[in-house]
Design an enzyme around this catalytic site. Sequence first.
Site, PDB file in Angstrom:
ATOM      1  N   CYS A 121       0.875  -1.200   0.024  1.00 24.26           N
ATOM      2  CA  CYS A 121      -0.034   0.002  -0.032  1.00 24.26           C
ATOM      3  C   CYS A 121       0.939   1.239  -0.031  1.00 24.26           C
ATOM      4  CB  CYS A 121      -1.090  -0.003   1.254  1.00 24.26           C
ATOM      5  SG  CYS A 121      -0.384   0.375   2.914  1.00 24.26           S
ATOM      6  N   ARG A 165      -3.305  -0.515   5.262  1.00 25.46           N
ATOM      7  CA  ARG A 165      -3.914  -1.630   4.540  1.00 25.46           C
ATOM      8  C   ARG A 165      -2.803  -2.828   4.457  1.00 25.46           C
ATOM      9  NH1 ARG A 165      -5.211   1.673  -0.513  1.00 25.46           N
ATOM     10  NH2 ARG A 165      -3.439   2.632   0.045  1.00 25.46           N
ATOM     11  N   ASP A 222      -8.355   3.713   1.506  1.00 23.52           N
ATOM     12  CA  ASP A 222      -7.263   4.090   2.715  1.00 23.52           C
ATOM     13  C   ASP A 222      -8.153   4.527   3.656  1.00 23.52           C
ATOM     14  OD1 ASP A 222      -5.019   4.357   4.233  1.00 23.52           O
ATOM     15  OD2 ASP A 222      -4.070   5.688   2.400  1.00 23.52           O
TER      16      ASP A 222
END
Length: 158
Positions: free
Chosen positions: A9, A15, A127
């Site tokens: 990420c 994440r 996100d």
Amino acid sequence: MKINVLFVCLGNICRSPMAEAVFRDKVSNAELSDQIQMDSAGTGHWHIGKPPHEGTRSILMKKNISYDGIRARQINADDYKNFTYIISMDDANVSEVEKLQKGKTDTLYAGKLLDFHPDFDGGDVPDPYLTGNFEEVYDMIDLSCTNLLAWIRRRESI
């Protein structure tokens, strides 16, 4: 031969460490830890060495999933030689990962995590650093990791 999975990420605090922890838990429960290893990385350098974000830690603790040993790091060109599967959280991550390839790869597959989700195929994992919705992200990652593991098991015959 070990199968190596890298989750990617932007900052490697929300994440991708969540995906690493969830996937590690699923691999352990399937008794495949001796065959599959995983890690996570970010395309950015801002959080190198830091533990997962408080929101990620909180949801993982709530689900009784360990995040022990997970610390942010930045993806590098060697990751294409060292990982069988590189799984990104969104299109921007995929683009950054592809810039590092430069023709050298032992990676069999590079794609997005939501390619393994029946409702969000090809989409981006939002996100939670920006949205604050760690529960929604956890649900997306959890089901995607279940399907990713099943796909790897079929592909690798394990």
